[in-house]
Design a protein around this motif. Structure first.
Motif, PDB file in Angstrom:
ATOM      1  N   ASN A 179       0.858  -1.205   0.000  1.00  0.00           N
ATOM      2  CA  ASN A 179       0.000   0.000   0.000  1.00  0.00           C
ATOM      3  C   ASN A 179       0.884   1.243   0.000  1.00  0.00           C
ATOM      4  OD1 ASN A 179      -2.293  -1.637   0.157  1.00  0.00           O
ATOM      5  ND2 ASN A 179      -2.142  -1.711   2.377  1.00  0.00           N
ATOM      6  N   GLY A 180       1.591   1.466  -1.099  1.00  0.00           N
ATOM      7  CA  GLY A 180       2.473   2.626  -1.196  1.00  0.00           C
ATOM      8  C   GLY A 180       3.920   2.266  -0.863  1.00  0.00           C
ATOM      9  N   VAL A 181       4.810   3.206  -1.161  1.00  0.00           N
ATOM     10  CA  VAL A 181       6.241   2.956  -0.993  1.00  0.00           C
ATOM     11  C   VAL A 181       6.633   2.995   0.495  1.00  0.00           C
ATOM     12  CG1 VAL A 181       8.547   3.679  -1.712  1.00  0.00           C
ATOM     13  CG2 VAL A 181       6.627   3.988  -3.264  1.00  0.00           C
ATOM     14  N   GLN A 182       5.971   3.851   1.253  1.00  0.00           N
ATOM     15  CA  GLN A 182       6.281   3.932   2.678  1.00  0.00           C
ATOM     16  C   GLN A 182       5.978   2.590   3.361  1.00  0.00           C
ATOM     17  OE1 GLN A 182       7.653   6.648   4.024  1.00  0.00           O
ATOM     18  NE2 GLN A 182       7.708   5.862   6.100  1.00  0.00           N
ATOM     19  N   HIS A 183       4.874   1.987   2.979  1.00  0.00           N
ATOM     20  CA  HIS A 183       4.501   0.672   3.510  1.00  0.00           C
ATOM     21  C   HIS A 183       5.561  -0.358   3.111  1.00  0.00           C
ATOM     22  CE1 HIS A 183       1.493  -2.920   3.265  1.00  0.00           C
ATOM     23  NE2 HIS A 183       1.946  -2.806   4.494  1.00  0.00           N
ATOM     24  N   THR A 205      17.670  13.659   3.264  1.00  0.00           N
ATOM     25  CA  THR A 205      16.913  12.525   2.734  1.00  0.00           C
ATOM     26  C   THR A 205      15.425  12.705   3.017  1.00  0.00           C
ATOM     27  OG1 THR A 205      16.832  10.110   2.585  1.00  0.00           O
ATOM     28  CG2 THR A 205      17.081  11.027   4.791  1.00  0.00           C
ATOM     29  N   TYR A 206      14.639  11.703   2.613  1.00  0.00           N
ATOM     30  CA  TYR A 206      13.187  11.743   2.731  1.00  0.00           C
ATOM     31  C   TYR A 206      12.784  11.593   4.215  1.00  0.00           C
ATOM     32  CZ  TYR A 206       8.409  10.045   2.199  1.00  0.00           C
ATOM     33  OH  TYR A 206       7.067   9.864   2.319  1.00  0.00           O
ATOM     34  N   PRO A 207      12.109  12.606   4.797  1.00  0.00           N
ATOM     35  CA  PRO A 207      11.866  12.593   6.248  1.00  0.00           C
ATOM     36  C   PRO A 207      11.072  11.383   6.750  1.00  0.00           C
ATOM     37  CG  PRO A 207      11.176  14.701   5.278  1.00  0.00           C
ATOM     38  CD  PRO A 207      11.594  13.815   4.143  1.00  0.00           C
ATOM     39  N   ALA A 249      21.739   0.101   4.174  1.00  0.00           N
ATOM     40  CA  ALA A 249      21.882   1.474   3.664  1.00  0.00           C
ATOM     41  C   ALA A 249      20.662   1.785   2.815  1.00  0.00           C
ATOM     42  CB  ALA A 249      23.154   1.618   2.838  1.00  0.00           C
ATOM     43  N   TYR A 250      20.147   3.004   2.971  1.00  0.00           N
ATOM     44  CA  TYR A 250      18.936   3.418   2.244  1.00  0.00           C
ATOM     45  C   TYR A 250      19.332   4.516   1.260  1.00  0.00           C
ATOM     46  CZ  TYR A 250      14.473   5.897   1.531  1.00  0.00           C
ATOM     47  OH  TYR A 250      13.371   6.530   0.980  1.00  0.00           O
ATOM     48  N   LEU A 251      19.082   4.259  -0.023  1.00  0.00           N
ATOM     49  CA  LEU A 251      19.496   5.211  -1.061  1.00  0.00           C
ATOM     50  C   LEU A 251      18.315   5.543  -1.974  1.00  0.00           C
ATOM     51  CD1 LEU A 251      22.811   3.422  -2.156  1.00  0.00           C
ATOM     52  CD2 LEU A 251      22.616   5.398  -0.631  1.00  0.00           C
ATOM     53  N   ILE A 252      18.332   6.775  -2.478  1.00  0.00           N
ATOM     54  CA  ILE A 252      17.324   7.192  -3.473  1.00  0.00           C
ATOM     55  C   ILE A 252      18.103   7.622  -4.720  1.00  0.00           C
ATOM     56  CG2 ILE A 252      15.277   8.631  -3.887  1.00  0.00           C
ATOM     57  CD1 ILE A 252      15.247   9.260  -0.856  1.00  0.00           C
ATOM     58  N   PRO A 253      18.487   6.686  -5.578  1.00  0.00           N
ATOM     59  CA  PRO A 253      19.439   7.031  -6.651  1.00  0.00           C
ATOM     60  C   PRO A 253      18.816   7.845  -7.784  1.00  0.00           C
ATOM     61  CG  PRO A 253      19.379   4.656  -6.219  1.00  0.00           C
ATOM     62  CD  PRO A 253      18.197   5.251  -5.539  1.00  0.00           C
ATOM     63  N   GLN A 256      16.907  12.087  -6.423  1.00  0.00           N
ATOM     64  CA  GLN A 256      16.868  11.960  -4.961  1.00  0.00           C
ATOM     65  C   GLN A 256      15.949  13.012  -4.335  1.00  0.00           C
ATOM     66  OE1 GLN A 256      18.399  13.713  -2.208  1.00  0.00           O
ATOM     67  NE2 GLN A 256      18.708  12.054  -0.765  1.00  0.00           N
ATOM     68  N   ASN A 257      15.164  12.586  -3.364  1.00  0.00           N
ATOM     69  CA  ASN A 257      14.316  13.494  -2.598  1.00  0.00           C
ATOM     70  C   ASN A 257      15.083  13.892  -1.347  1.00  0.00           C
ATOM     71  OD1 ASN A 257      12.272  14.899  -1.377  1.00  0.00           O
ATOM     72  ND2 ASN A 257      10.888  13.152  -1.132  1.00  0.00           N
ATOM     73  N   PRO A 258      15.482  15.167  -1.182  1.00  0.00           N
ATOM     74  CA  PRO A 258      15.000  16.348  -1.891  1.00  0.00           C
ATOM     75  C   PRO A 258      15.925  16.938  -2.974  1.00  0.00           C
ATOM     76  CG  PRO A 258      16.128  17.013   0.101  1.00  0.00           C
ATOM     77  CD  PRO A 258      16.237  15.508   0.035  1.00  0.00           C
ATOM     78  N   GLU A 286      13.070   3.702  -5.490  1.00  0.00           N
ATOM     79  CA  GLU A 286      12.969   4.203  -6.864  1.00  0.00           C
ATOM     80  C   GLU A 286      11.687   5.006  -7.097  1.00  0.00           C
ATOM     81  OE1 GLU A 286      15.544   1.005  -9.430  1.00  0.00           O
ATOM     82  OE2 GLU A 286      13.378   0.842  -9.538  1.00  0.00           O
ATOM     83  N   SER A 287      11.231   5.706  -6.075  1.00  0.00           N
ATOM     84  CA  SER A 287       9.953   6.427  -6.189  1.00  0.00           C
ATOM     85  C   SER A 287       9.858   7.324  -7.422  1.00  0.00           C
ATOM     86  CB  SER A 287       9.742   7.300  -4.951  1.00  0.00           C
ATOM     87  OG  SER A 287       9.362   6.519  -3.860  1.00  0.00           O
ATOM     88  N   PHE A 288      10.992   7.910  -7.837  1.00  0.00           N
ATOM     89  CA  PHE A 288      10.936   8.938  -8.887  1.00  0.00           C
ATOM     90  C   PHE A 288      11.483   8.452 -10.230  1.00  0.00           C
ATOM     91  CE2 PHE A 288      11.180  10.905  -4.739  1.00  0.00           C
ATOM     92  CZ  PHE A 288      10.149  11.826  -4.795  1.00  0.00           C
ATOM     93  N   VAL A 289      11.717   7.141 -10.357  1.00  0.00           N
ATOM     94  CA  VAL A 289      12.464   6.647 -11.522  1.00  0.00           C
ATOM     95  C   VAL A 289      11.786   6.954 -12.867  1.00  0.00           C
ATOM     96  CG1 VAL A 289      11.496   4.299 -11.538  1.00  0.00           C
ATOM     97  CG2 VAL A 289      13.843   4.688 -12.295  1.00  0.00           C
ATOM     98  N   MET A 317       3.556   3.854  -7.492  1.00  0.00           N
ATOM     99  CA  MET A 317       2.825   4.697  -8.448  1.00  0.00           C
ATOM    100  C   MET A 317       2.478   6.072  -7.895  1.00  0.00           C
ATOM    101  SD  MET A 317       0.518   1.693 -10.161  1.00  0.00           S
ATOM    102  CE  MET A 317      -0.128   2.684 -11.489  1.00  0.00           C
ATOM    103  N   SER A 318       2.889   6.377  -6.654  1.00  0.00           N
ATOM    104  CA  SER A 318       2.459   7.646  -6.055  1.00  0.00           C
ATOM    105  C   SER A 318       2.989   8.854  -6.804  1.00  0.00           C
ATOM    106  CB  SER A 318       2.927   7.721  -4.601  1.00  0.00           C
ATOM    107  OG  SER A 318       2.344   6.687  -3.870  1.00  0.00           O
ATOM    108  N   LYS A 319       4.222   8.804  -7.265  1.00  0.00           N
ATOM    109  CA  LYS A 319       4.814   9.995  -7.880  1.00  0.00           C
ATOM    110  C   LYS A 319       4.436  10.129  -9.355  1.00  0.00           C
ATOM    111  CE  LYS A 319       6.192  10.935  -3.913  1.00  0.00           C
ATOM    112  NZ  LYS A 319       5.645  12.032  -3.132  1.00  0.00           N
TER     113      LYS A 319
HETATM  114  C1  LIG Z   1      11.675   8.867  -1.574  1.00  0.00           C
HETATM  115  C2  LIG Z   1      10.261   8.568  -1.201  1.00  0.00           C
HETATM  116  N1  LIG Z   1       9.947   7.338  -0.750  1.00  0.00           N
HETATM  117  C3  LIG Z   1       8.697   7.043  -0.382  1.00  0.00           C
HETATM  118  C4  LIG Z   1       7.684   7.966  -0.463  1.00  0.00           C
HETATM  119  C5  LIG Z   1       6.299   7.564  -0.001  1.00  0.00           C
HETATM  120  O1  LIG Z   1       5.574   7.128  -1.087  1.00  0.00           O
HETATM  121  P1  LIG Z   1       4.087   6.568  -0.938  1.00  0.00           P
HETATM  122  O2  LIG Z   1       3.177   7.731  -0.979  1.00  0.00           O
HETATM  123  O3  LIG Z   1       3.931   5.658  -2.114  1.00  0.00           O
HETATM  124  O4  LIG Z   1       4.002   5.799   0.342  1.00  0.00           O
HETATM  125  C6  LIG Z   1       7.957   9.235  -0.933  1.00  0.00           C
HETATM  126  C7  LIG Z   1       6.898  10.257  -0.987  1.00  0.00           C
HETATM  127  O5  LIG Z   1       7.166  11.439  -0.986  1.00  0.00           O
HETATM  128  C8  LIG Z   1       9.281   9.558  -1.308  1.00  0.00           C
HETATM  129  O6  LIG Z   1       9.601  10.783  -1.736  1.00  0.00           O
END
Ligand SMILES: Cc1ncc(COP(=O)(O)O)c(C=O)c1O
Length: 485
Positions: A179-183, A205-207, A249-253, A256-258, A286-289, A317-319
């Motif tokens: 249910n989303g990337v955070q989940h 990084t992403y808070p 290690a957690y990476l947003i390649p 990257q947010n932000p 890979e939220s923004f890929v 699919m959120s982004k």
């Molecule tokens: C890097 C990153 N990961 C995860 C999320 C959370 O995504 P979701 O809304 O799919 O849970 C976000 C949303 O801003 C994000 O920027």
């Protein structure tokens, strides 16, 4: 954060609290109460935290106890604090406020607010038709119990195809729908991260990822991203992995947010090899890929370089589509997916079938939908850059080649003061410290380009006006850091 914040810690978080714009017109106790409210509003001070005793905070801030007593009284009156004699004072949610999409508190009636705190797009036009079509697909599932802990097979197959098309051969058994990337992140941490283990993250990084690590009581170390060039410093990053040997290690390649940085292929390969040698699992977000702009050629997925099942990839699919869909996923080895499914049963059992069918329909139309998103985002990014060039020429911004956000370097350590002042003129901002661990990053501001161009231009105009007010204060509201030569 624990349930108790000590005086020196709150003092550090409050930083230049006496430097609020327009300060010269208000007494110290109001400025202090305003600064505490600012920390509450931007999420650095959570709900239910016990504030230091008045005497302790007065000592930490080097102000009189009367000032703190009056500030706490003011916070009680506005509904931000509750006190019980002998037991202390706790932060509370004021009446008429709610928790917003960003996870932060906002007034109930903030409809006119230009919200630059949240980096997410409104739904694409195609969503309605996809939902109607999905309702027609639903009868195929109604004969069963409806519990699919790893997701419905057609969505898992569609997601697996996305990876295979990017050069990373993937079978549906390697995909778990969440249910989303955070989940997805939370589930992965439950399975691979023992409580108290070491985690390496980028800074900023992403808070909400930081919140997920805090929930596991992780020991967090950071790799500082530079605003220049590629962002990651190869030798420093690999050196940190070798020296601290974190469990994860957690990476947003990708974008990257932000910061919006894109990690080059060579570094991806070296990070995976070094992580393996250090016994570190990599969680790659890979939220923004999908959101490359300007025809940017994308490096291969990080997991392409993984030969030891060290890399767990999360995406969703959120982004590119819509946050309200709540569709994310995990790509891992098939046995890892089974372990994740077993853990999920103790959390939320499975995701909604109907929503997954909507996702399948949207992915079938991905080329059209994502191309339109990219076109819209390029226009909005350029409008935001142009407005910043015109109104705030001293700010430094590196135009990102994708994603949803700019990371602006300001002309002073004023991000929190600016965010508080901007709120007064109807613009919500996410100041730099939101994206770090220790209240630093005051020189930075994340600016998403997810709103229409006219709103972005108007927001920048208002920000520039309050920035001007900060300079017009009688005494300097912030000081340059001392240079130690
Ligand atoms: C890097 C990153 N990961 C995860 C999320 C959370 O995504 P979701 O809304 O799919 O849970 C976000 C949303 O801003 C994000 O920027």
């Amino acid at each position: 954060m624990t349930n108790l914040v000590r005086g020196p810690q709150l003092g550090r978080m409050l930083g230049q609290w006496h430097a609020l714009p327009g300060r010269r017109r208000s007494p110290d106790y109001l400025a202090l109460a305003g600064a505490v409210r600012g920390l509450l509003a931007d999420g650095r001070l959570p709900l239910g935290v016990r504030l230091p005793a008045e005497r302790e905070l007065a000592e930490a801030l080097r102000v009189s106890r009367t000032t703190v007593t009056a500030a706490y009284r003011e916070l009680r009156e506005t509904g931000h604090l509750k006190s019980r004699r002998g037991a202390g004072s706790w932060t509370t949610l004021p009446g008429g406020h709610r928790v917003a999409s960003s996870g932060l508190w906002t007034p109930q009636d903030d409809l006119d607010m230009i919200d630059l705190g949240c980096a997410a797009l409104a739904a694409p036009a195609e969503l309605g038709a996809a939902a109607r079509a999905a309702a027609e697909d639903l009868p195929r599932y109604l004969g069963g119990a409806g519990y699919h802990p790893t997701g419905i097979i057609e969505l898992r197959a569609a997601v697996a195809r996305l990876y295979t098309d990017r050069g990373l051969t993937t079978s549906p058994e390697q995909i778990m729908v969440t249910n989303g990337v955070q989940h997805a992140l939370d589930l992965v941490l439950r399975v691979v991260l023992p409580p108290g283990a070491g985690v390496l993250v980028e800074s900023p990084t992403y808070p909400n990822a930081l919140a997920a690590f805090a929930a596991r009581r992780a020991r967090i170390t950071t790799h500082g991203l530079s605003t220049e060039g590629a962002g990651w410093d190869t030798e420093l990053l690999l050196g940190s992995l070798r020296q601290t040997r974190p469990r994860l290690a957690y990476l947003i390649p990708e974008f990257q947010n932000p910061t919006g940085h894109l990690m080059p292929a060579e570094l991806r390969e070296r990070v995976v090899a070094t992580a393996h040698a250090s016994g570190t699992d990599l969680v790659v977000d890979e939220s923004f890929v999908d959101l490359a702009l300007d025809g940017t050629v994308m490096p291969p997925p990080t997991a392409v370089f993984d030969r030891h099942s060290r890399v767990v990839t999360i995406g969703g699919m959120s982004k590119p589509y819509w946050g309200g869909l709540r569709i994310g996923w995990i790509r891992a080895s098939a046995p890892q997916v089974q372990r994740l499914a077993a853990a999920r049963v103790g959390v939320d059992m499975a995701g909604p079938v109907l929503d997954q069918l909507v996702a399948v329909r949207l992915l079938a139309d991905a080329d059209t939908i994502v191309a339109a998103r990219r076109g819209q985002l390029a226009v909005q990014r350029d409008a935001l850059l142009a407005a910043l060039r015109d109104e705030l020429p001293n700010w430094r911004v590196h135009p990102p080649r994708g994603g949803l956000t700019l990371w602006a370097e300001l002309d002073g350590p004023i991000a929190s003061a600016l965010a508080r002042a901007a709120e007064e003129v109807g613009v919500r901002l996410a100041p730099g410290p939101r994206f770090g661990l220790d209240g630093t990053l005051e020189r930075f501001l994340r600016l998403p380009f997810t709103l229409p161009a006219t709103e972005l231009a108007e927001a920048v105009r208002r920000i520039a006006a309050v920035r001007y007010d900060i300079d017009r204060a009688e005494r300097p509201l912030w000081r340059e850091p001392v240079v130690i030569a």
